[in-house]
Design a protein around this motif. Structure first.
Motif, mmCIF file in Angstrom:
data_model
loop_
_atom_site.group_PDB
_atom_site.id
_atom_site.type_symbol
_atom_site.label_atom_id
_atom_site.label_comp_id
_atom_site.label_asym_id
_atom_site.label_seq_id
_atom_site.Cartn_x
_atom_site.Cartn_y
_atom_site.Cartn_z
ATOM 1 N N GLY A 10 -4.339 12.559 2.780
ATOM 2 C CA GLY A 10 -3.483 12.099 1.684
ATOM 3 C C GLY A 10 -2.544 10.997 2.123
ATOM 4 O O GLY A 10 -2.312 10.022 1.392
ATOM 5 N N PHE A 11 -1.988 11.124 3.333
ATOM 6 C CA PHE A 11 -1.092 10.106 3.878
ATOM 7 C C PHE A 11 -1.848 8.791 4.079
ATOM 8 O O PHE A 11 -1.363 7.718 3.719
ATOM 9 N N ALA A 12 -3.064 8.882 4.610
ATOM 10 C CA ALA A 12 -3.877 7.683 4.832
ATOM 11 C C ALA A 12 -4.206 6.993 3.506
ATOM 12 O O ALA A 12 -4.216 5.758 3.426
ATOM 13 N N ALA A 13 -4.464 7.774 2.459
ATOM 14 C CA ALA A 13 -4.764 7.199 1.141
ATOM 15 C C ALA A 13 -3.554 6.444 0.592
ATOM 16 O O ALA A 13 -3.702 5.367 0.007
ATOM 17 N N LEU A 14 -2.354 6.989 0.783
ATOM 18 C CA LEU A 14 -1.144 6.300 0.331
ATOM 19 C C LEU A 14 -0.940 4.992 1.097
ATOM 20 O O LEU A 14 -0.605 3.965 0.503
ATOM 21 N N GLU A 15 -1.152 5.042 2.414
ATOM 22 C CA GLU A 15 -1.018 3.825 3.220
ATOM 23 C C GLU A 15 -2.029 2.764 2.794
ATOM 24 O O GLU A 15 -1.700 1.575 2.726
ATOM 25 N N GLU A 16 -3.248 3.191 2.491
ATOM 26 C CA GLU A 16 -4.295 2.257 2.063
ATOM 27 C C GLU A 16 -3.943 1.624 0.713
ATOM 28 O O GLU A 16 -4.120 0.418 0.525
ATOM 29 N N GLU A 17 -3.431 2.434 -0.213
ATOM 30 C CA GLU A 17 -3.034 1.892 -1.511
ATOM 31 C C GLU A 17 -1.893 0.894 -1.357
ATOM 32 O O GLU A 17 -1.894 -0.168 -1.989
ATOM 33 N N LEU A 18 -0.920 1.214 -0.497
ATOM 34 C CA LEU A 18 0.200 0.303 -0.258
ATOM 35 C C LEU A 18 -0.298 -1.025 0.305
ATOM 36 O O LEU A 18 0.089 -2.103 -0.163
ATOM 37 N N LYS A 19 -1.183 -0.958 1.293
ATOM 38 C CA LYS A 19 -1.746 -2.162 1.894
ATOM 39 C C LYS A 19 -2.482 -2.999 0.849
ATOM 40 O O LYS A 19 -2.310 -4.218 0.780
ATOM 41 N N GLN A 20 -3.280 -2.349 0.000
ATOM 42 C CA GLN A 20 -4.037 -3.027 -1.060
ATOM 43 C C GLN A 20 -3.085 -3.736 -2.028
ATOM 44 O O GLN A 20 -3.296 -4.890 -2.392
ATOM 45 N N ARG A 21 -2.039 -3.034 -2.428
ATOM 46 C CA ARG A 21 -1.100 -3.610 -3.395
ATOM 47 C C ARG A 21 -0.307 -4.770 -2.792
ATOM 48 O O ARG A 21 -0.028 -5.751 -3.481
ATOM 49 N N GLN A 22 0.060 -4.666 -1.525
ATOM 50 C CA GLN A 22 0.842 -5.725 -0.892
ATOM 51 C C GLN A 22 -0.004 -6.935 -0.514
ATOM 52 O O GLN A 22 0.434 -8.069 -0.683
ATOM 53 N N GLN A 23 -1.205 -6.695 0.011
ATOM 54 C CA GLN A 23 -1.993 -7.790 0.570
ATOM 55 C C GLN A 23 -3.030 -8.370 -0.381
ATOM 56 O O GLN A 23 -3.481 -9.488 -0.164
ATOM 57 N N VAL A 24 -3.405 -7.631 -1.431
ATOM 58 C CA VAL A 24 -4.421 -8.124 -2.356
ATOM 59 C C VAL A 24 -3.828 -8.346 -3.752
ATOM 60 O O VAL A 24 -3.893 -9.444 -4.288
ATOM 61 N N GLU A 25 -3.249 -7.282 -4.309
ATOM 62 C CA GLU A 25 -2.736 -7.372 -5.674
ATOM 63 C C GLU A 25 -1.564 -8.347 -5.808
ATOM 64 O O GLU A 25 -1.530 -9.143 -6.743
ATOM 65 N N ARG A 26 -0.596 -8.269 -4.900
ATOM 66 C CA ARG A 26 0.592 -9.136 -4.991
ATOM 67 C C ARG A 26 0.206 -10.614 -5.004
ATOM 68 O O ARG A 26 0.621 -11.343 -5.909
ATOM 69 N N PRO A 27 -0.594 -11.102 -4.043
ATOM 70 C CA PRO A 27 -0.984 -12.522 -4.083
ATOM 71 C C PRO A 27 -1.802 -12.884 -5.336
ATOM 72 O O PRO A 27 -1.635 -13.975 -5.887
ATOM 73 N N ARG A 28 -2.665 -11.973 -5.800
ATOM 74 C CA ARG A 28 -3.457 -12.228 -6.993
ATOM 75 C C ARG A 28 -2.545 -12.400 -8.209
ATOM 76 O O ARG A 28 -2.736 -13.308 -9.022
ATOM 77 N N ILE A 29 -1.541 -11.555 -8.333
ATOM 78 C CA ILE A 29 -0.617 -11.621 -9.466
ATOM 79 C C ILE A 29 0.240 -12.887 -9.382
ATOM 80 O O ILE A 29 0.459 -13.555 -10.404
ATOM 81 N N ILE A 30 0.693 -13.245 -8.195
ATOM 82 C CA ILE A 30 1.479 -14.468 -8.024
ATOM 83 C C ILE A 30 0.652 -15.675 -8.447
ATOM 84 O O ILE A 30 1.149 -16.584 -9.119
ATOM 85 N N GLN A 31 -0.615 -15.684 -8.092
ATOM 86 C CA GLN A 31 -1.521 -16.774 -8.496
ATOM 87 C C GLN A 31 -1.668 -16.820 -10.015
ATOM 88 O O GLN A 31 -1.650 -17.891 -10.619
ATOM 89 N N ALA A 32 -1.806 -15.647 -10.637
ATOM 90 C CA ALA A 32 -1.944 -15.584 -12.098
ATOM 91 C C ALA A 32 -0.686 -16.097 -12.794
ATOM 92 O O ALA A 32 -0.774 -16.797 -13.810
ATOM 93 N N ILE A 33 0.485 -15.801 -12.243
ATOM 94 C CA ILE A 33 1.743 -16.294 -12.813
ATOM 95 C C ILE A 33 1.802 -17.815 -12.696
ATOM 96 O O ILE A 33 2.166 -18.512 -13.652
ATOM 97 N N ALA A 34 1.417 -18.335 -11.536
ATOM 98 C CA ALA A 34 1.440 -19.786 -11.321
ATOM 99 C C ALA A 34 0.492 -20.495 -12.295
ATOM 100 O O ALA A 34 0.851 -21.527 -12.875
ATOM 101 N N GLU A 35 -0.697 -19.923 -12.497
ATOM 102 C CA GLU A 35 -1.657 -20.528 -13.423
ATOM 103 C C GLU A 35 -1.146 -20.477 -14.863
ATOM 104 O O GLU A 35 -1.311 -21.428 -15.623
ATOM 105 N N ALA A 36 -0.507 -19.373 -15.243
ATOM 106 C CA ALA A 36 0.030 -19.244 -16.598
ATOM 107 C C ALA A 36 1.195 -20.201 -16.829
ATOM 108 O O ALA A 36 1.330 -20.762 -17.911
ATOM 109 N N ARG A 37 2.023 -20.410 -15.795
ATOM 110 C CA ARG A 37 3.139 -21.363 -15.897
ATOM 111 C C ARG A 37 2.634 -22.770 -16.173
ATOM 112 O O ARG A 37 3.252 -23.526 -16.905
#
Length: 158
Positions: A10-37
């Motif tokens: 369970g701890f490993a799953a939480l760490e994996e989700e955190l890594k995914q959100r920080q390293q994949v989702e965050r940059p993807r969302i920032i890119q989407a905001i820039a494109e929408a702007r």
């Protein structure tokens, strides 16, 4: 702050989700905001507002994950044993009304998933089971009314 009991898995799953959100989702969302702007007027820009909403939800979940990870009390269930039900136990029950067999593992709240047979240590059924042994009968109050189960198996280390 209260410690959050978690299995190693369970701890490993939480760490994996955190890594995914920080390293994949965050940059993807920032890119989407820039494109929408770049599309112009932000007051009537649905893509921009949707991206900002996604950013808010993602950042909120990141904060939640960081809090859970910092408060985690990781328990190695492979080192547990005994005949009494406790955190990490895999419990086989028989419904005394229907004779239906159910198997549950008692895990931390963040990793609970009833469909997968993992119930939270804070759930009514887990609280009723704590400290019981094979042969004991437990009464569980559920939203659908009281249920009675007999404990027919307890194992650890899986």
């Amino acid at each position: 702050m209260d410690k959050v009991p978690l299995t190693i898995k369970g701890f490993a799953a939480l760490e994996e989700e955190l890594k995914q959100r920080q390293q994949v989702e965050r940059p993807r969302i920032i890119q989407a905001i820039a494109e929408a702007r770049a599309l112009g007027d932000l007051s009537e820009n649905a893509e921009y507002h949707a991206a900002k909403e996604a950013q808010s939800l993602n950042e909120g979940r990141i904060l939640e994950l960081e809090s859970l990870i910092s408060r985690a009390e990781v328990i190695d269930i492979t080192k547990l044993s005994g005949d009494r039900i406790k955190f990490g136990a895999i419990v086989k029950l028989v419904d005394e009304d229907t004779e239906e067999e159910k198997t549950y593992q008692i895990v931390g709240e963040p990793e609970a998933d009833v469909r997968s047979g993992r119930v939270s240590v804070a759930s009514p059924i887990a609280r009723a089971l704590m400290g019981k042994t094979i042969g004991d009968t437990v009464e569980v109050s559920t939203p659908g009314g009281g249920k009675s189960y007999e404990v027919v198996g307890v194992q650890f280390g899986v």
